[in-house]
Design a protein around this motif. Structure first.
Motif, PDB file in Angstrom:
ATOM      1  N   LEU A 246      16.853  32.045   6.265  1.00 25.26           N
ATOM      2  CA  LEU A 246      16.285  32.953   5.682  1.00 25.26           C
ATOM      3  C   LEU A 246      15.983  34.772   6.293  1.00 25.26           C
ATOM      4  CD1 LEU A 246      14.019  33.988   3.754  1.00 25.26           C
ATOM      5  CD2 LEU A 246      11.822  33.225   6.175  1.00 25.26           C
ATOM      6  N   LEU A 249      19.409  36.264   5.874  1.00 24.39           N
ATOM      7  CA  LEU A 249      19.207  37.102   4.154  1.00 24.39           C
ATOM      8  C   LEU A 249      18.795  38.131   4.321  1.00 24.39           C
ATOM      9  CD1 LEU A 249      19.124  37.463   1.160  1.00 24.39           C
ATOM     10  CD2 LEU A 249      16.792  36.755   1.573  1.00 24.39           C
ATOM     11  N   TYR A 267       8.997  31.879   4.306  1.00 22.94           N
ATOM     12  CA  TYR A 267       9.536  32.041   3.087  1.00 22.94           C
ATOM     13  C   TYR A 267       8.501  32.080   2.734  1.00 22.94           C
ATOM     14  CZ  TYR A 267      13.627  29.558   3.575  1.00 22.94           C
ATOM     15  OH  TYR A 267      15.310  30.041   3.388  1.00 22.94           O
ATOM     16  N   ALA A 270       8.473  36.067   3.345  1.00 28.42           N
ATOM     17  CA  ALA A 270       9.302  36.544   2.660  1.00 28.42           C
ATOM     18  C   ALA A 270       9.370  37.073   1.394  1.00 28.42           C
ATOM     19  CB  ALA A 270      10.945  35.609   2.998  1.00 28.42           C
ATOM     20  N   ALA A 271       8.584  36.318   0.529  1.00 33.45           N
ATOM     21  CA  ALA A 271       9.102  36.224  -0.900  1.00 33.45           C
ATOM     22  C   ALA A 271       7.909  37.514  -1.451  1.00 33.45           C
ATOM     23  CB  ALA A 271       8.177  35.187  -1.260  1.00 33.45           C
ATOM     24  N   LEU A 274       9.665  40.705  -0.900  1.00 36.47           N
ATOM     25  CA  LEU A 274      10.576  40.820  -2.117  1.00 36.47           C
ATOM     26  C   LEU A 274       9.935  41.489  -3.308  1.00 36.47           C
ATOM     27  CD1 LEU A 274      13.315  37.319  -1.290  1.00 36.47           C
ATOM     28  CD2 LEU A 274      13.633  39.940  -0.673  1.00 36.47           C
ATOM     29  N   ARG A 275       8.993  40.640  -3.908  1.00 37.42           N
ATOM     30  CA  ARG A 275       8.205  40.834  -4.832  1.00 37.42           C
ATOM     31  C   ARG A 275       7.609  42.521  -4.682  1.00 37.42           C
ATOM     32  NH1 ARG A 275       5.271  35.673  -4.179  1.00 37.42           N
ATOM     33  NH2 ARG A 275       5.903  34.953  -5.274  1.00 37.42           N
ATOM     34  N   TRP A 277       9.809  44.616  -3.158  1.00 35.57           N
ATOM     35  CA  TRP A 277      10.833  44.990  -3.971  1.00 35.57           C
ATOM     36  C   TRP A 277      11.448  45.953  -5.344  1.00 35.57           C
ATOM     37  CZ3 TRP A 277      14.955  43.694   0.145  1.00 35.57           C
ATOM     38  CH2 TRP A 277      14.509  44.025   1.509  1.00 35.57           C
ATOM     39  N   LEU A 278      10.871  44.248  -6.198  1.00 38.26           N
ATOM     40  CA  LEU A 278      10.937  43.998  -7.463  1.00 38.26           C
ATOM     41  C   LEU A 278      10.283  45.660  -8.046  1.00 38.26           C
ATOM     42  CD1 LEU A 278      11.517  40.354  -7.383  1.00 38.26           C
ATOM     43  CD2 LEU A 278      13.190  42.333  -8.373  1.00 38.26           C
ATOM     44  N   LYS A 279       8.972  45.240  -7.483  1.00 28.71           N
ATOM     45  CA  LYS A 279       8.029  46.438  -8.357  1.00 28.71           C
ATOM     46  C   LYS A 279       8.765  48.077  -8.445  1.00 28.71           C
ATOM     47  CE  LYS A 279       3.395  44.087  -6.804  1.00 28.71           C
ATOM     48  NZ  LYS A 279       2.559  44.180  -5.928  1.00 28.71           N
TER      49      LYS A 279
END
Lengths: 279, 273
Positions: A246, A249, A267, A270-271, A274-275, A277-279
Motif C-alpha cells: 500500500l 503504491l 487500506y 487509502a480507499a 482514491l474515492r 480522486w475518482l470523483k
C-alpha cells in the motif's frame, strides 16, 4: 510487563553476536509487531520472552530479562509457560500428540487443570479459531496451515497473558489469515492480552498492530507506532525490507507527480483518498 | 509442448471415502509460470507429491515428457521435476550448507569443477556464502527456505514445483526468488508455484489453477482469473487487501481491468494530465 535490559546473546556455534545490547520495555495490553530481514535476530529476541534463552538454547547470554517482574534466569520454561504462550516458527516442532483434541488438552493436563474446565476451554478455543472441522483429525495428516491453528488453540487454552507468535500466519491462506487477524484483535482489545508477533507481511501488520519494533543485525533500529514506522519508506528500505504494498503504491503515485498530501497508514484511509480522486 | 500430463487420476488418503482426486486430468506445458491456489486442504500439495512420485496414483497415469512415471523411482523422476518442500527442514541432512549442495549433485555425476561452479553460483545468488561451513540447523527459516531452493535449482530440473516458497522469507528475498523464477521461465522450464500469496500470483504467474477438494475450478490466464471476484469466492478464498480495495472502487468508477499497481498508477496519471 516485559523488561529486557542490555541483552547480548550469541549461540555457541554461530560466528557472531545475534543480539547486541538490546533493551526493551513492553506494557501489559500492547499489540506489537516485530519486523526485520531474515536472520536479523527476531526469533532469537522472542526466545528471551519464554526462557528458551537461557534454558534451552545454549550460548553466551548477558543482561537481564524480566517477565511480570520475574527474572527468566531463575524461572523454568515450564513456570513461564503459565504466563507466556509461545508459538514457534516451525509448526511441526510443536505438535506432540496424535490427535487434535488431545493436542489442545496436552498443555492443560500438564498444568493440572480439571476435566470440566478443560472441556470448556477446548470448546471455546475451537470456536474462536474456527477449527471445529479439525477436532477429530489426526495431527500428522494436517497441513502446515492447519497445524498452525491447532498450535494456537493449544496455547490459548492455557490462557496466557502474553502471546508470542513467530510467523503465526505464514502458512495460512488469506481467508484464514483474516480470520486470525480478527481473533487476535479480539484477544487484545477485549481480553487485554499482550501480543508480540514476528511478521514478514507488512501489509498484514498495517491494520493490525499498534506498535512496531524494527530489528536489524541484532539491534533495535526503530521503535514506534505502526503508521510512523511503516510509512517511513526510507527507514524500511535502509534496513533491507520492502515497504508495505500500500505504501509502495502511494510512493509511486508521488513519483508520478500525483498530489499525495499524506501517505495513508491503512487500506481504509487509502480507499478514501482514491474515492476522492475518482470523483 | 506438454511436459507433465495427468490422465484420469484417482487418489485418496482414506479408502472408505470418495477419493480426493476422482478422475482428475491436467496438462502442464513448458515455459510457463503456473500458480496453484486453493484453501488449506484443497489437495495442492497432494497433487505435487503425486507428480514427483512420493505418492502413487491408485488409478490413472502421470506422464512426464510423454513417459509414464508409475514404474519410475522417485530419484528418476527427481531428475526431471524438482520439488521444494513447504517445510525446508525435511530437505536438510548434512552438517554444513556446502555439503548439503554437494549431496544434491552426487547422483548427477557432474565433473568436480562444474559442481564447484554451480555451488558457488547458488551461494552467491542466495547470499549464503557466509554460511558455507555453518550447520543448516542454525539457519533461520528464511535462510533454510533459500537453501532448500538452491538444493533443487542446482540440479537444473526441467520443471520445478515450489510449495509455499514465500512463507517465512522477507520481501527482499521474495524478489530474489522471483527473479530466479523468471530466469527459469526464459529457459523454457515449467515453474509450478503452490501458494497462498495472491499478490505473488498476480505479479508472477502466467496461469492460475484454482482447486477445491481435488477438483479444478478454474484453469486459465491470471488476469482473467482476478478480473472476476467470484473466481476467488468459488474456491472460498478472500482477495488481498489491495484487490479488495480495487474491487470496491469499481462502484466509484475505477475501470474493471485495473488489477495491478502499475495499472492504477497509469490510470490516475492519465486522468489528471
Amino acid at each position: 510487563m516485559i523488561s529486557i535490559k542490555k541483552v547480548n546473546f550469541q549461540y555457541f556455534q554461530s560466528p557472531n553476536l545475534v543480539l547486541k545490547d538490546v533493551s526493551l520495555e513492553i506494557e501489559e495490553g500492547e499489540f506489537i509487531g516485530i519486523i526485520g530481514p531474515t536472520g536479523c535476530g527476531k526469533s532469537t529476541l522472542c526466545y528471551l520472552l519464554n526462557g528458551l534463552i537461557p534454558h534451552s538454547m545454549k550460548g553466551y547470554f548477558d543482561g537481564n530479562v524480566r517477565i511480570m517482574g520475574r527474572n527468566t534466569r531463575s524461572e523454568t520454561v515450564d513456570e513461564l509457560s503459565n504466563i507466556v504462550g509461545y508459538m514457534l516458527q516451525e509448526p511441526s516442532f510443536q505438535i506432540i500428540t496424535p490427535n487434535v483434541e488431545s493436542e489442545i488438552a496436552f498443555g492443560m493436563e500438564n498444568s493440572g487443570i480439571d476435566r470440566e474446565t478443560m472441556r470448556e476451554r477446548i470448546d471455546y478455543v475451537i470456536k474462536i479459531l474456527g477449527i471445529k472441522h479439525l477436532r477429530k483429525r489426526v495431527t500428522s495428516d494436517l497441513s502446515e496451515g492447519e497445524k498452525q491453528r491447532v498450535i494456537l488453540a493449544s496455547i490459548l487454552a492455557l490462557e496466557p497473558r502474553l502471546l508470542v507468535l513467530d510467523e503465526c500466519s505464514s502458512m495460512l491462506d488469506l481467508t484464514s489469515k483474516q480470520e486470525l487477524a480478527n481473533t487476535l484483535r479480539q484477544l487484545n482489545k477485549k481480553q487485554g492480552k499482550t501480543i508480540v508477533m514476528i511478521e514478514h507481511d507488512l501489509d498484514f501488520l498495517l491494520d493490525l498492530v499498534d506498535r512496531i519494533i524494527l530489528i536489524n543485525d541484532g539491534k533495535i533500529i526503530a521503535d514506534g507506532s505502526t503508521s510512523e514506522i511503516l510509512t517511513n519508506s526510507e527507514l524500511i528500505i535502509q534496513n533491507d525490507l520492502v515497504p508495505p504494498l500500500l505504501i509502495q503504491l502511494f510512493n509511486d503515485f508521488k513519483e508520478n507527480l500525483l498530489q499525495v498530501e499524506k501517505i495513508p497508514s491503512s487500506y481504509f484511509e487509502a480507499a478514501e483518498i482514491l474515492r476522492g480522486w475518482l470523483k | 509442448m506438454s511436459l507433465i500430463e495427468i490422465k484420469n487420476l484417482i487418489f485418496g488418503y482414506n479408502p472408505n471415502q470418495i477419493p480426493l482426486f476422482n478422475n482428475f486430468s491436467l496438462t502442464l506445458p513448458k515455459g510457463e509460470i503456473i500458480s496453484i491456489i486453493g484453501r488449506n486442504g484443497a489437495g495442492k500439495t497432494t497433487l505435487a507429491k503425486l507428480m514427483i512420485g512420493m505418492l502413487r496414483p491408485q488409478k490413472g497415469n502421470i506422464l512426464i515428457d510423454n513417459e509414464a512415471t508409475n514404474k519410475k523411482t522417485i530419484a528418476e523422476i527427481a531428475e526431471k521435476i524438482g520439488y521444494v518442500f513447504q517445510n525446508p527442514n525435511i530437505m536438510l541432512f548434512t552438517n554444513t550448507v556446502e555439503k548439503e549442495l554437494e549431496l544434491s549433485l552426487l547422483r548427477l555425476n557432474i565433473p568436480k569443477e562444474e559442481a564447484e561452479k554451480r555451488i558457488q553460483e547458488m551461494l552467491d545468488f542466495f547470499n549464503l556464502e557466509i554460511y558455507r561451513k555453518v550447520h543448516p540447523r542454525l539457519l533461520s527459516r528464511g535462510e533454510k527456505q533459500k537453501l532448500a531452493l538452491a538444493i533443487v535449482l542446482i540440479q537444473n530440473p526441467q520443471a520445478i514445483i515450489l510449495d509455499e516458497p514465500f512463507s517465512g522469507i522477507d520481501i527482499k528475498q521474495k524478489i530474489q526468488i522471483r527473479d530466479y523464477i523468471f530466469k527459469l521461465k526464459e529457459q523454457k522450464r515449467l515453474v509450478l508455484i503452490i501458494t497462498h500469496d495472491l499478490d505473488a500470483v498476480l505479479e508472477y504467474s502466467d496461469r492460475v489453477i484454482s482447486m477445491d477438494f481435488g477438483n479444478i475450478i478454474f484453469n486459465g490466464q491470471t488476469e482473467q482469473f482476478f478480473y472476476n471476484p467470484t473466481n476467488l469466492q468459488k474456491v472460498n478464498l478472500t482477495e488481498t487487501y489491495m484487490l479488495s480495495m480495487f474491487y470496491s472502487l469499481r462502484k466509484e468508477g475505477l475501470p474493471e481491468n485495473i488489477l495491478k499497481r502499475k495499472e492504477i498508477i497509469s490510470y490516475f496519471k492519465h486522468k489528471f494530465s
